[in-house]
Design a protein around this motif. Sequence first.
Motif, PDB file in Angstrom:
ATOM      1  N   ILE A   6       0.840  -1.201   0.000  1.00  0.00           N
ATOM      2  CA  ILE A   6       0.000   0.000   0.000  1.00  0.00           C
ATOM      3  C   ILE A   6       0.876   1.253   0.000  1.00  0.00           C
ATOM      4  O   ILE A   6       0.607   2.224  -0.723  1.00  0.00           O
ATOM      5  CB  ILE A   6      -0.942   0.004   1.225  1.00  0.00           C
ATOM      6  CG1 ILE A   6      -1.720  -1.311   1.319  1.00  0.00           C
ATOM      7  CG2 ILE A   6      -1.896   1.191   1.152  1.00  0.00           C
ATOM      8  CD1 ILE A   6      -2.476  -1.674   0.078  1.00  0.00           C
ATOM      9  N   GLY A  32      -0.209   5.011  -7.736  1.00  0.00           N
ATOM     10  CA  GLY A  32      -1.392   4.318  -7.258  1.00  0.00           C
ATOM     11  C   GLY A  32      -1.363   2.860  -7.690  1.00  0.00           C
ATOM     12  O   GLY A  32      -0.411   2.399  -8.331  1.00  0.00           O
ATOM     13  N   THR A  60      -4.054   0.478   8.169  1.00  0.00           N
ATOM     14  CA  THR A  60      -3.496   1.552   7.340  1.00  0.00           C
ATOM     15  C   THR A  60      -3.495   2.878   8.099  1.00  0.00           C
ATOM     16  O   THR A  60      -2.543   3.653   8.007  1.00  0.00           O
ATOM     17  CB  THR A  60      -4.271   1.710   6.020  1.00  0.00           C
ATOM     18  OG1 THR A  60      -5.673   1.853   6.296  1.00  0.00           O
ATOM     19  CG2 THR A  60      -4.061   0.523   5.106  1.00  0.00           C
ATOM     20  N   TYR A 104      -8.300   5.636  -0.582  1.00  0.00           N
ATOM     21  CA  TYR A 104      -8.539   4.357  -1.248  1.00  0.00           C
ATOM     22  C   TYR A 104     -10.031   4.117  -1.403  1.00  0.00           C
ATOM     23  O   TYR A 104     -10.867   4.771  -0.769  1.00  0.00           O
ATOM     24  CB  TYR A 104      -7.897   3.210  -0.465  1.00  0.00           C
ATOM     25  CG  TYR A 104      -8.431   3.035   0.944  1.00  0.00           C
ATOM     26  CD1 TYR A 104      -9.558   2.261   1.203  1.00  0.00           C
ATOM     27  CD2 TYR A 104      -7.799   3.658   2.015  1.00  0.00           C
ATOM     28  CE1 TYR A 104     -10.048   2.106   2.488  1.00  0.00           C
ATOM     29  CE2 TYR A 104      -8.278   3.502   3.309  1.00  0.00           C
ATOM     30  CZ  TYR A 104      -9.406   2.725   3.539  1.00  0.00           C
ATOM     31  OH  TYR A 104      -9.887   2.579   4.808  1.00  0.00           O
ATOM     32  N   ILE A 159      -9.124  -3.238  -3.840  1.00  0.00           N
ATOM     33  CA  ILE A 159      -8.833  -1.991  -3.112  1.00  0.00           C
ATOM     34  C   ILE A 159      -7.971  -1.113  -4.010  1.00  0.00           C
ATOM     35  O   ILE A 159      -6.812  -1.433  -4.275  1.00  0.00           O
ATOM     36  CB  ILE A 159      -8.115  -2.278  -1.790  1.00  0.00           C
ATOM     37  CG1 ILE A 159      -8.921  -3.266  -0.943  1.00  0.00           C
ATOM     38  CG2 ILE A 159      -7.883  -0.975  -1.023  1.00  0.00           C
ATOM     39  CD1 ILE A 159      -8.276  -3.617   0.376  1.00  0.00           C
ATOM     40  N   SER A 160      -8.544  -0.029  -4.474  1.00  0.00           N
ATOM     41  CA  SER A 160      -7.831   0.908  -5.354  1.00  0.00           C
ATOM     42  C   SER A 160      -7.175   1.990  -4.505  1.00  0.00           C
ATOM     43  O   SER A 160      -7.858   2.730  -3.790  1.00  0.00           O
ATOM     44  CB  SER A 160      -8.789   1.537  -6.361  1.00  0.00           C
ATOM     45  OG  SER A 160      -9.399   0.543  -7.164  1.00  0.00           O
ATOM     46  N   ILE A 161      -5.857   2.077  -4.569  1.00  0.00           N
ATOM     47  CA  ILE A 161      -5.087   3.055  -3.797  1.00  0.00           C
ATOM     48  C   ILE A 161      -4.711   4.211  -4.709  1.00  0.00           C
ATOM     49  O   ILE A 161      -4.132   4.016  -5.782  1.00  0.00           O
ATOM     50  CB  ILE A 161      -3.799   2.422  -3.237  1.00  0.00           C
ATOM     51  CG1 ILE A 161      -4.101   1.094  -2.537  1.00  0.00           C
ATOM     52  CG2 ILE A 161      -3.089   3.404  -2.317  1.00  0.00           C
ATOM     53  CD1 ILE A 161      -4.985   1.203  -1.351  1.00  0.00           C
ATOM     54  N   GLN A 162      -5.034   5.422  -4.286  1.00  0.00           N
ATOM     55  CA  GLN A 162      -4.672   6.595  -5.082  1.00  0.00           C
ATOM     56  C   GLN A 162      -3.232   7.019  -4.797  1.00  0.00           C
ATOM     57  O   GLN A 162      -2.714   6.802  -3.697  1.00  0.00           O
ATOM     58  CB  GLN A 162      -5.608   7.767  -4.777  1.00  0.00           C
ATOM     59  CG  GLN A 162      -7.037   7.557  -5.222  1.00  0.00           C
ATOM     60  CD  GLN A 162      -7.881   8.797  -5.015  1.00  0.00           C
ATOM     61  OE1 GLN A 162      -7.363   9.915  -4.923  1.00  0.00           O
ATOM     62  NE2 GLN A 162      -9.183   8.618  -4.928  1.00  0.00           N
TER      63      GLN A 162
END
Length: 479
Positions: free
Chosen positions: A35, A43, A76, A86, A105-108
Motif C-alpha cells: 500500500i 497508485g 493503514t 482508497y 482496493i484501489s489506492i490513489q
Amino acid sequence: MKIQELIPDFMSEDKTHECKVRLNQKDPLGWLKTIDGFANEKGGMLLLGVEDGTYEVQGYTAMEADKEKLLFASLTKSHLDPVPVYDIVLLPYLSEKETRYVLTISIQESPYKPVVLRYEGMNLFFVRHDGYTESATMEELRSMFNAHRSVPYDETPTDIPYRRENFTELQKFALEHSGSELSDKTLASLPFFDKNGNLKQGSLFFQDGFKNEKVRVSMNSYPELTKGSDRVLASENFSGNLIEDYQAMHDFITSRMSHGYRKLPDRRVDIDSYPERALFEALINALAHRDYTMEGCEISVDLYPNRLVITTPGSFYGEEELKPTRHLKELASQRRNNLICSVFVACKAMEARGTGFEKIEEAYADADEMHKPYVYSRFQFFTIVLPDLNSPLGVSLNSESFDFLKKIENESKYDRQILAECYTIQKDAKDLASALGLSNSSFFRKKILKNLVDQGLLLEKTEGKTTYYATNRDFIHIR
C-alpha cells in the motif's frame, strides 16, 4: 476459477496490481508496504481473495469481507502517514450456490510524498517496481520530496468525514476571538474538507479529542538562566488538538509569570512579565508555522528567570539559518501550513497578511534594548524570545547578533560572546565567567579579558573594588 473471469483485463501482477489470499493481521508488514509503495508511485490495486502467482480465486463470505475491510482500514490508519485515499469494491461471484466476494482496493497516488510506513519503531518508505515492492533508495526519496514539496502537508486529504459536532473547541475559540462561530460554508471555502465532505490533514488537528505526537508540546520552567543545571521547577508534556495545545501553553506561562507595576506621576501601571498580545501572537505563530512533517519533534516552551523561549520545529519559512534579530517587522511573511493559517485567520487569531511579529514588537515598544524580543532560526528550528518585563536582568543577544567592525587580534573562542554579553549591560569578571561556564580565574581576567581591553574592544570601569566591563560600541553594531 481464475481472477481473469471476474476482471478480463487483468493479466498478471505488475507495478500497479498485486494479489493476496488474505491480509495477515499478526505480521502486516508484507501487505502494508505494498500500500505504501502504491501511494508513493502512481497508485495501484490490491486484489484480496486471490492467490499470488496462480491467480486462483478463494474469495470471502460477506461476513469475512466486512471483517477484512475493517482490518485494512484500522491498520493503514495506524501505520501509514499520511493515510492514502482508497476505495474498496466487492466483486461477487457464485461458488457452489454460495455468493462469495473478491475485494478490490484501489489506492490513489498520494499528493504528499513520501508516505511513511511506521512499523515497530521504524520509519520505512517503499516503492513499486514490476510486480514487487522494495525499499525506496535515497535518490527515489529525494526525487519524491522535490516533486511534492510544494504540496502543504496540512492540505493532504483523509478519508475521515467532517462532522460539525466534532469541533466544539474550535467553535468556542472562534466565538471568543471573532464574535461568531465558523459556518460550514466558511469552513468549506478554506477548504476545511473536500468536495466529498472528508477532512484535510490540517483539519484533523482541530478535532475534539485529537491526540498525536505531531502536535505534542513540551513545557518547562527553570530556576537558572540556562538549562545547565539539573534543577527544573516544573515540567509538563501535552498533546491535544491545536486549540488545546494553545491553551495548555498559555496556562503554563501565565500561571508562572510575575505581575509588577510602574509608578507614573498620576497613576500606577500594571505590568505583566509578558504582554498578553505578544504572548498570544508568539504561541499562535508556533502552532501555525510548525513543520508537522518533522518526526520526533515538539514545540518547546521554556521559562527562565529573565525570558520565555518558544522553539518550533521548522526553519523560518525555508531559511536554513536566520541570525538573531530584534527587527521583527522586517521579517517577510510566508505560510508553511496554508490551511491551518486560514483557520486561525477565520477565527481572527491571525492577520490575513503578515506574521504577527509586528504586534509582538509593538507590545514591547516601551521596553529598553535589553527587554526587546528577538527571533532566530537554526538547525531547522525557529525560536522567538520574549524577555520578562519584570526581570531587571533583561536578555543579551549572542555573538551571532552582531557585526564586528574591527578584527579581534589573538582571538579566543570566548571573545565574541564576551562582547555580546557586555553590549547592553556592563558586567564584572565573575558574572562573565559564569555566563560562559568558566571559572573566574586569573587567566580569564589577565589573558582573555585584558586582550580585549588592550585592543579597545572592551572598556573597563572600576567602582569601589569591582571592575566592570562594557563593549565599545564604536567597533560592534547590533544587527
